[in-house]
Design an enzyme around this catalytic site. Structure first.
Site, PDB file in Angstrom:
ATOM      1  N   CYS A  69      -9.269  -5.594   5.748  1.00 55.14           N
ATOM      2  CA  CYS A  69      -9.399  -4.887   4.465  1.00 55.14           C
ATOM      3  C   CYS A  69      -8.050  -4.468   3.892  1.00 55.14           C
ATOM      4  O   CYS A  69      -7.982  -3.826   2.857  1.00 55.14           O
ATOM      5  CB  CYS A  69     -10.327  -3.684   4.586  1.00 55.14           C
ATOM      6  SG  CYS A  69      -9.694  -2.407   5.677  1.00 55.14           S
ATOM      7  N   HIS A 105       0.182   3.228  -1.798  1.00 55.30           N
ATOM      8  CA  HIS A 105      -1.146   3.461  -2.362  1.00 55.30           C
ATOM      9  C   HIS A 105      -1.139   3.454  -3.882  1.00 55.30           C
ATOM     10  O   HIS A 105      -2.133   3.113  -4.508  1.00 55.30           O
ATOM     11  CB  HIS A 105      -1.756   4.731  -1.779  1.00 55.30           C
ATOM     12  CG  HIS A 105      -2.224   4.497  -0.381  1.00 55.30           C
ATOM     13  ND1 HIS A 105      -1.411   4.732   0.701  1.00 55.30           N
ATOM     14  CD2 HIS A 105      -3.364   3.962   0.091  1.00 55.30           C
ATOM     15  CE1 HIS A 105      -2.062   4.376   1.791  1.00 55.30           C
ATOM     16  NE2 HIS A 105      -3.245   3.919   1.466  1.00 55.30           N
ATOM     17  N   GLU A 163      -5.148  -0.432  12.785  1.00 58.26           N
ATOM     18  CA  GLU A 163      -3.939  -0.390  11.963  1.00 58.26           C
ATOM     19  C   GLU A 163      -2.752   0.235  12.682  1.00 58.26           C
ATOM     20  O   GLU A 163      -1.691   0.407  12.107  1.00 58.26           O
ATOM     21  CB  GLU A 163      -4.218   0.317  10.621  1.00 58.26           C
ATOM     22  CG  GLU A 163      -4.943   1.631  10.724  1.00 58.26           C
ATOM     23  CD  GLU A 163      -5.331   2.205   9.358  1.00 58.26           C
ATOM     24  OE1 GLU A 163      -4.916   1.695   8.320  1.00 58.26           O
ATOM     25  OE2 GLU A 163      -6.069   3.210   9.357  1.00 58.26           O
ATOM     26  N   ASP A 203      -1.076  -0.777   7.036  1.00 58.91           N
ATOM     27  CA  ASP A 203      -0.481   0.130   8.017  1.00 58.91           C
ATOM     28  C   ASP A 203      -0.083  -0.605   9.283  1.00 58.91           C
ATOM     29  O   ASP A 203       0.897  -0.228   9.933  1.00 58.91           O
ATOM     30  CB  ASP A 203      -1.456   1.271   8.348  1.00 58.91           C
ATOM     31  CG  ASP A 203      -1.388   2.363   7.295  1.00 58.91           C
ATOM     32  OD1 ASP A 203      -0.265   2.725   6.910  1.00 58.91           O
ATOM     33  OD2 ASP A 203      -2.440   2.820   6.842  1.00 58.91           O
TER      34      ASP A 203
HETATM   35  C1  PEP Z   1      -4.539  -0.537   5.472  1.00 58.07           C
HETATM   36  O1  PEP Z   1      -3.773   0.250   6.021  1.00 58.07           O
HETATM   37  O2  PEP Z   1      -4.384  -1.777   5.499  1.00 58.07           O
HETATM   38  C2  PEP Z   1      -5.715  -0.047   4.720  1.00 58.07           C
HETATM   39  C3  PEP Z   1      -6.623  -0.857   4.259  1.00 58.07           C
HETATM   40  O3  PEP Z   1      -5.814   1.288   4.490  1.00 58.07           O
HETATM   41  P1  PEP Z   1      -4.881   2.085   3.457  1.00 58.07           P
HETATM   42  O4  PEP Z   1      -4.153   1.056   2.631  1.00 58.07           O
HETATM   43  O5  PEP Z   1      -5.759   2.946   2.652  1.00 58.07           O
HETATM   44  O6  PEP Z   1      -3.967   2.839   4.358  1.00 58.07           O
HETATM   45 MG    MG Z   2      -4.345   2.281   6.366  1.00 59.20          MG
END
Ligand code: PEP
Ligand code: MG
Length: 596
Positions: A532, A218, A461, A485
Site C-alpha cells: 500500500c 505525506h 514498514e 516507511d
Molecule cells: C507507507 O509507509 O508506505 C504507508 C503506506 O504509510 P504512510 O505513507 O501513511 O506512512
Molecule cells: Mg507508513
C-alpha cells in the site's frame, strides 16, 4: 500586484503527474488554513460588506482596549507605553484605506472570498515590507500579520453564507463564470502540512509547488490523491514567484516555470492536451477486470484519506479500500481529538460508500511528518520518525485507542472491515492491540451496541518486522507492506527531506530483498499480502512486484487505471524468472533493463 517578468525555471521533485498552467497564489504557512473559493457575481457586495464589518469589529476592539489602558486601567495596571503605541500602529493598519481598497479589488475583480482576498493582499504588502531597507519598518510586517489575523478571526465569527462552489468554473449555483474569472490558479508555498493539503482538496487550485518536501512525504501523498500536478523540494520557489505571476507546474519532470515565454507556454499547452488524451484512453479500462496475460487475477484497491474519498475509489473501479489513513480525522484540531460518535460516523460513511467491498481502516498513524497540529512541527524530539509514532502513540494512550477501536467495531456492523496496525516492530504490539480490541468489544456488549467481525493486519514498514516476520504472521490475518516507511527506515533516509531525496531508492537491493522476503514468507504462510506504499501506484514497479509474487496492490484512485494497464500487459510466469534475477543483482536498476 507587481509581476516579475523574467522567465525562469526551478527544479524540484516530481510528485504528482501532469501539467498545470495558471496564476500563482502565494501562501505563507500560517495562512494556509484560510478557505479559498470563488464567489458568485451577485455575492460580491455581500462579501465586501463582510470585510467592512469584520474590520469595524477589530477597530472597535482595539479602541476599547486602548481606552481601558489609558483611562480605566483594568488591565493588570502599569500597561507599558509600548502597548499603547502598538495599538496605535494596529489601528492605523486596520483602518488603512489602501489596504481596504486592494482587498475590495480582489473580491470585485477576481471574485475571491473575503478571507482569500485579505490574505492575498497581505502577501503583496508583506513582500514590500521584506524589501525595505529600514529595519524598523521591516519589522512592521509582524504587526500587519497580527492585524490580518484579527480580521480573519472576526470573519470566522461571521462566516460567509455562500457555499464553496463545486468547481472553479462554476459559481455556487452551478452557473459558468465569465472567462476572466476562469483563470486557473496554482498554489505556491514554502511548506504545507498534510492537514493543509487536505484543506486544499476542497479548494480551487489546479497545481502546487513547495520549497521543501520529499517524494513520499505525506504532503506529496495527499497531492497525489488530489490528482493535480505537483512539485516539492523546489527550494526557493516561494521567494522567486510573486502573487499573480504566470507559472507552469510540470509534475512529470519536477519543474516549475515562472513567467513562461509564449513559446514555452505553447509547448506545455501541447503536453497538457496530450495528457488529457491519455487520461481519456485509460478511462476506458475502468470496467476491464485486472487479469494478467497468463490469467492471474490481481486485486486493485484504493488508498483514501477521508470518507469522502471512497467515492473516487469506487469511481476508479477499486475492489475495496486497502488503506484508510484515519489520522487525517485527528489532525489540525488543536489537540481536540474526534470522539467515538464522530469517528463511528466517519468510518461508517466510508464503509457504506464501498457497498460491500472491503474497507481497511488503519489505526491512527500520527507523528513524524504527520503532526496532530502544525505547531507540533516544532517538536524538539531529535528523531520524531523514530519516536512515539503510530501504534506506539496508540498503545501509550489506551483510552484514546479504545475509543478508536470501538468506533471501528461499530462501523464493522455495517460492512466488511479490516483493521490495519501501522509501524509494527514486534508481535507484542499486535498482542496488545488484540487485547484492547477484545476490551472494546466487551464495552460495546455491555452497552448493547452492535459490532461486527474484523480481520487484523500488520503494516510491514520497519525492517525488524520483516526480519522477525515468523513471529508476526501468527498474530495477523494479513499484512500490508508500507514501502514509504520501509525505504525510509531501511536506508536511514528521511522521506520528507529534499536534501537526501536522491538517496531515497526503492530499487536498493536491501529494500527489494525485504519486500521479496515478505511476499514469499506471508504467501507461504497462507496470509494475504498487499503493498500500500507509493511503489504500488508507480507503474515503473508494477512488473517487478508482480514477478515477486504480489497479487494485491493499493494506491490512490487516480493511479489505478495506469497500473491496470501494466497488469493487462504482464505475463507473471516470465516476470517471475526476471524478478529473481533483479532480486539477486548487485545493481537491480541495471538488471531491470532486460525486462521480458
Ligand atoms: C507507507 O509507509 O508506505 C504507508 C503506506 O504509510 P504512510 O505513507 O501513511 O506512512
Ligand atoms: Mg507508513
Amino acid at each position: 500586484m507587481t509581476a516579475s517578468t523574467a522567465c525562469l525555471s526551478v527544479h524540484g521533485i516530481a510528485v504528482s503527474r501532469g501539467i498545470a498552467i495558471g496564476r500563482a497564489v502565494c501562501v505563507t504557512a500560517t495562512r494556509t488554513r484560510v478557505a479559498h473559493y470563488k464567489i458568485a457575481p451577485d455575492q460580491v457586495a455581500a462579501e465586501i460588506e463582510r470585510v467592512v464589518r469584520a474590520r469595524q469589529q477589530v477597530v472597535d476592539e482595539l479602541v476599547r482596549l486602548q481606552h481601558e489602558i489609558l483611562h480605566e486601567n483594568t488591565l493588570e495596571t502599569h500597561a507599558p507605553q509600548e502597548l499603547v503605541a502598538l495599538l496605535d500602529v494596529h489601528l492605523m493598519l486596520v483602518q488603512d484605506e489602501g489596504l481596504a481598497e486592494a482587498v475590495r479589488g480582489w473580491i470585485e475583480d477576481r471574485h475571491y472570498n473575503a478571507e482569500w482576498a485579505l490574505t492575498s493582499q497581505m502577501e503583496v504588502i508583506a513582500r514590500q515590507f521584506d524589501e525595505m531597507e529600514d529595519a524598523y519598518l521591516r519589522e512592521r510586517k509582524a504587526d500587519l500579520e497580527q492585524v490580518v489575523d484579527k480580521v480573519l478571526r472576526a470573519l470566522s465569527g461571521a462566516s460567509s453564507p455562500i457555499a464553496a462552489p463545486q468547481s472553479k468554473r462554476q459559481n455556487w449555483q452551478g452557473e459558468l463564470l465569465p472567462d476572466d474569472l476562469n483563470v486557473p490558479l496554482v498554489l505556491i508555498a514554502h511548506d504545507l502540512s498534510p492537514a493543509d493539503m487536505l484543506q486544499f482538496k476542497r479548494d480551487v487550485f489546479v497545481g502546487f509547488a513547495t520549497d521543501v518536501g520529499g517524494k513520499t512525504s505525506h504532503t506529496a501523498i495527499v497531492a497525489r490523491s488530489m490528482d493535480i500536478p505537483a512539485v516539492v523540494g523546489a527550494r526557493a520557489a516561494s521567494q522567486l514567484v510573486q502573487q499573480d505571476d504566470w507559472v507552469i507546474i510540470d509534475g512529470d519532470a519536477g519543474v516549475l516555470v515562472v513567467n513562461p515565454s509564449p513559446i514555452v507556454l505553447a509547448e506545455y499547452g501541447f503536453k497538457q492536451r496530450q495528457a488529457e488524451v491519455e487520461r481519456e484512453r485509460l478511462a476506458r479500462l475502468k470496467n476491464t477486470p485486472a487479469v494478467t496475460l497468463d490469467g492471474e487475477a490481481i486485486e486493485l484497491m484504493a488508498n483514501i484519506e477521508t470518507p469522502e474519498d471512497a467515492a473516487a475509489a469506487r469511481a476508479a473501479g477499486a475492489k475495496g479500500v486497502g488503506l484508510f489513513r484515519t489520522e487525517f480525522l485527528f489532525m489540525g484540531r488543536s489537540g481536540v481529538l474526534p470522539d467515538e460518535e464522530e469517528q463511528t460516523a466517519a468510518y461508517t460513511k466510508a464503509v457504506l460508500a464501498m457497498q460491500g467491498l472491503p474497507m481497511t481502516i488503519r489505526t491512527v498513524d500520527v507523528g513524524a511528518d504527520k503532526p496532530l497540529d502544525r505547531t507540533a512541527k516544532t517538536d524538539t524530539h531529535l528523531n520524531p520518525a523514530m519516536g512515539q509514532r503510530a501504534i506506539r502513540w496508540s498503545l501509550a494512550d489506551p483510552a484514546m485507542f479504545l475509543t478508536q477501536l470501538r468506533a471501528v467495531l461499530r462501523a464493522s456492523a455495517q460492512g466488511l472491515v479490516h483493521l490495519l496496525v501501522p509501524m509494527v516492530a514486534s508481535a507484542r504490539e499486535l498482542k496488545q492491540t488484540r487485547n484492547l480490541l477484545e476490551r472494546a468489544r466487551a464495552q460495546l456488549d455491555r452497552r448493547g451496541q452492535a459490532h461486527g467481525q474484523v480481520l487484523i493486519g500488520a503494516m510491514i514498514e520497519i525492517p525488524a518486522a520483516v526480519i522477525a516476520l515468523d513471529a508476526i504472521l501468527p498474530e495477523v490475518d494479513f499484512v500490508s507492506i508500507g514501502t514509504n516507511d520501509l525505504i525510509q527506515y531501511t536506508l536511514a533516509i528521511d522521506r520528507a527531506d529534499e536534501t537526501v531525496a536522491s538517496l531515497y531508492d526503492p530499487l536498493h537491493p536491501a529494500v527489494l530483498r525485504l519486500i521479496g522476503q515478505t511476499i514469499t514468507q506471508a504467501t507461504a504462510a497462507g496470509k494475504q499480502v498487499c503493498v500500500c506504499g507509493e511503489m504500488a501506484g508507480d507503474a515503473h514497479f508494477t512488473a517487478l512486484l508482480l514477478g515477486m509474487g504480489l497479487r494485491s496492490f493499493s494506491m490512490h484512485p487516480s493511479q489505478l487505471l495506469r497500473i491496470k494497464q501494466e497488469i493487462l500487459r504482464a505475463d507473471t510466469r516470465r516476470l517471475k524468472v526476471w524478478a529473481q534475477r533483479v532480486l539477486q543483482a548487485l545493481e537491480p536498476k541495471l538488471a531491470m533493463l532486460d525486462k521480458p
